[in-house]
Scaffold this active site. Structure first.
Site, PDB file in Angstrom:
ATOM      1  N   GLU A  72      -3.149  35.105 -77.607  1.00  0.00           N
ATOM      2  CA  GLU A  72      -4.424  35.580 -77.052  1.00  0.00           C
ATOM      3  C   GLU A  72      -4.304  35.658 -75.524  1.00  0.00           C
ATOM      4  OE1 GLU A  72      -8.244  34.682 -79.356  1.00  0.00           O
ATOM      5  OE2 GLU A  72      -8.643  33.607 -77.520  1.00  0.00           O
ATOM      6  N   GLU A  83     -19.317  33.557 -87.221  1.00  0.00           N
ATOM      7  CA  GLU A  83     -18.784  32.644 -88.241  1.00  0.00           C
ATOM      8  C   GLU A  83     -19.407  31.257 -88.071  1.00  0.00           C
ATOM      9  OE1 GLU A  83     -16.979  34.543 -86.249  1.00  0.00           O
ATOM     10  OE2 GLU A  83     -15.242  35.423 -87.268  1.00  0.00           O
ATOM     11  N   LYS A  89     -15.019  42.168 -82.883  1.00  0.00           N
ATOM     12  CA  LYS A  89     -16.278  41.444 -83.120  1.00  0.00           C
ATOM     13  C   LYS A  89     -17.457  42.417 -83.061  1.00  0.00           C
ATOM     14  CE  LYS A  89     -15.078  37.024 -80.889  1.00  0.00           C
ATOM     15  NZ  LYS A  89     -15.384  36.164 -79.757  1.00  0.00           N
ATOM     16  N   HIS A 104      14.176  25.159 -95.943  1.00  0.00           N
ATOM     17  CA  HIS A 104      14.247  25.605 -97.337  1.00  0.00           C
ATOM     18  C   HIS A 104      13.420  26.872 -97.544  1.00  0.00           C
ATOM     19  CE1 HIS A 104      16.217  21.827 -98.528  1.00  0.00           C
ATOM     20  NE2 HIS A 104      15.472  21.322 -97.563  1.00  0.00           N
ATOM     21  N   LYS A 128     -18.528  27.824 -77.580  1.00  0.00           N
ATOM     22  CA  LYS A 128     -18.790  27.956 -76.144  1.00  0.00           C
ATOM     23  C   LYS A 128     -19.995  28.872 -75.918  1.00  0.00           C
ATOM     24  CE  LYS A 128     -16.591  29.207 -71.848  1.00  0.00           C
ATOM     25  NZ  LYS A 128     -15.445  29.730 -71.150  1.00  0.00           N
ATOM     26  N   GLY A 176     -11.831  29.047 -74.123  1.00  0.00           N
ATOM     27  CA  GLY A 176     -11.905  28.477 -75.475  1.00  0.00           C
ATOM     28  C   GLY A 176     -10.590  27.878 -75.937  1.00  0.00           C
ATOM     29  N   ARG A 177      -9.498  28.645 -75.779  1.00  0.00           N
ATOM     30  CA  ARG A 177      -8.210  28.190 -76.331  1.00  0.00           C
ATOM     31  C   ARG A 177      -7.583  27.045 -75.548  1.00  0.00           C
ATOM     32  NH1 ARG A 177      -8.233  33.362 -74.701  1.00  0.00           N
ATOM     33  NH2 ARG A 177      -6.871  34.117 -73.053  1.00  0.00           N
TER      34      ARG A 177
END
Ligand code: F6P
Length: 511
Positions: free
Chosen positions: A344, A204, A486, A375, A198, A258-259
């Site tokens: 978030e 990254e 960040k 399991h 965005k 973003g999310r």
């Protein structure tokens, strides 16, 4: 028009809930079934392709009624209107929160971008858009992190049975070994890269994109970038500098967080992999859930009910976590996706009045697929000392029609919710075999894992997240906590360590 600013704990419904909790917190869910004749009618919602049973909860009818009163006292109805009508409800960033508009087809800007998504995915799938050497595209790589990765990857994997043939790959982490290994497998002539960011400033994503660009132009000419790179961003200048042509830059509106962005241009990889028709169905399914959320009374409203149950366990039983357990291997990434969407959003300790909260906000969300999880960690769910509220998600029908195996899968789902609730008391001398039961679960049963229903399922959780934030008087749509780390990382990279504590400074010397 902002969301109302009310401390929920000061309201009469909350105070009554405190008293009601004292009366019933030691009761067994089995007792509620004995005492409440209509429990199944009142605690099950049959909606379109969903059947939601929340009767297996440590929640009486009386408490449930008080929780719905809490919705009224916190003006939830009105807050939902503000969420959908574009009010500036993300006040700390001065933005509206309108990802729901991405699936409603009422907005021109949205429709324009959707057309671009459809065109690009149709052109790639029909081999109209080819690689620089004239070959058909076979692979697509999504480069992005957080909201620019988790949703697209989760949905693409969940709907792999609807694939049109293009193979998806995801690069999110800044791990040079991972990226190099993936590049070994890819052919630049037949691969499309989508850079999703965005801001187009996430370290990254930019580092990975640059590394791939270098690899790409070792094999192809710089001019070919225009055929193979697409960017999804609301920054138009930086992608152009990267060499991406204007028609391959798709925007993300300011009012999409973003999310919650996978419904628009960020979902391009989904549309390429499952095809634009399926992508449209996915949007339609989400829109249906939004309509249900806007129009249903609180006690019959799936996202609202799930939010109330979450608040009940988090604030009254003091359960710190809740688990999501899909009985479909294709939904293995759903818990990761929900961690970002939920934690978030509601991991906040300052309320909408600017005061520190003195109650619980976001729960820790985790989970895995059934039966694998049975399991692994189910022992603790059954006999541990913690109460872990759970969402079991199951599908009535398999996609490929192997009904025998599907029966085994669903028998396990049924057995677990049943066992968690009723437990088993043993008269034998081996007390270790005693299982108390009284462990809560919601059962979310859906006809089939298809694009439409998956859209509804994700929108259900998004609207649950909104409801929790609305009632708990917090801002769900910023993420200042993430921003701090960040900026410190940037300082460390620049060699500045003045702000670092002694321990971190010493560790730094080890690296
Ligand atoms: O991790 C925080 C975050 O800001 C997320 O909210 C966002 O989805 C992600 O980083 C990626 O941001 P961008 O799309 O701008 O690269």
């Amino acid at each position: 028009m902002a969301l109302s600013k009310i401390n929920p704990t000061k309201l009469s419904s909350w105070k009554k809930l405190v008293q009601q909790f004292d009366k019933e917190n030691n009761l067994h869910i089995n007792d509620f079934f004995k005492e409440e004749n209509n429990r199944l009618d009142e605690f099950c919602i049959n909606w379109e392709n969903f059947y939601v049973d929340f009767s297996k909860n440590r929640l009486s009818n009386n408490s449930f009624k008080l929780l719905t009163d809490l919705c009224k006292e916190t003006n939830l109805k009105n807050n939902i209107k503000k969420y959908f009508n574009g009010s500036i409800i993300n006040e700390t960033e001065n933005r509206a929160v309108l990802h729901t508009a991405l699936r409603s087809s009422e907005n021109d800007e949205v429709n324009k971008t959707l057309k671009k998504i459809i065109n690009i995915s149709d052109e790639i799938n029909s081999a109209k858009r080819l690689g620089y050497s004239g070959k058909k595209i076979t692979d697509v790589v999504n480069i992005g992190i957080g909201g620019s990765h988790l949703g697209p990857e989760m949905v693409t994997e969940a709907l792999l049975n609807y694939s049109q043939g293009i193979k998806p790959h995801f690069i999110s982490n800044i791990d040079p070994d991972f990226t190099s290994k993936l590049l070994e497998k890819l052919n630049p002539e037949t691969t499309i890269f989508i850079i999703v960011s965005k801001t187009f400033s996430t370290i990254e994503t930019l580092e990975n994109a640059n590394k791939i660009r270098t690899w790409f132009i070792k094999n192809a000419s710089e001019n070919s970038i225009k055929n193979h790179f697409i960017s999804i961003s609301n920054n138009t200048e930086a992608p152009k500098k990267f060499g991406i042509s204007a028609e391959n830059i798709l925007s993300i509106p300011e009012w999409v967080g973003g999310r919650f962005s996978l419904w628009g241009s960020v979902g391009l990889v989904i549309s390429i992999v499952i095809g634009s028709e399926n992508f449209n169905d996915f949007l339609k399914g989400a829109n249906r859930m939004d309509i249900h959320f806007k129009s249903s009374p609180f006690e019959r409203n799936i996202p609202v009910v799930l939010a109330l149950i979450s608040i009940w366990y988090n604030n009254f039983f003091k359960c710190e976590t809740e688990a999501v357990l899909p009985y479909s291997q294709f939904l293995s990434k759903l818990p990761d996706y929900l961690q970002q969407a939920s934690m978030e959003s509601n991991g906040k300790n300052i309320d909408r009045n600017g005061k520190k909260v003195d109650y619980e906000t976001g729960s820790i969300v985790w989970g895995s697929t059934g039966t694998n999880a049975q399991h692994a960690f189910f022992q603790l769910l059954h006999q541990g000392t913690k109460i872990i509220p759970t969402d079991f998600i199951a599908f009535k029908r398999p996609i490929h029609g192997d009904s025998n195996q599907h029966k085994i899968l669903n028998s396990n789902f049924l057995a677990q919710t049943n066992a968690l609730m009723i437990g088993k008391s043993t008269s034998s001398e081996n007390i270790h075999k005693n299982i108390d039961g009284n462990k809560p679960s919601n059962s979310i049963v859906i006809n089939k894992l298809n694009p439409f229903n998956l859209g509804s399922l994700i929108a259900m959780y998004e609207n649950k997240i909104f409801t929790i934030g609305s009632i708990l008087n917090i801002y769900s749509y910023d993420q200042w906590g993430v921003e701090l780390g960040k900026s410190i990382a940037k300082e460390i990279l620049l060699g500045h360590d003045e702000g670092l504590d002694k321990s971190t400074k010493k560790i730094r010397k080890q690296l």
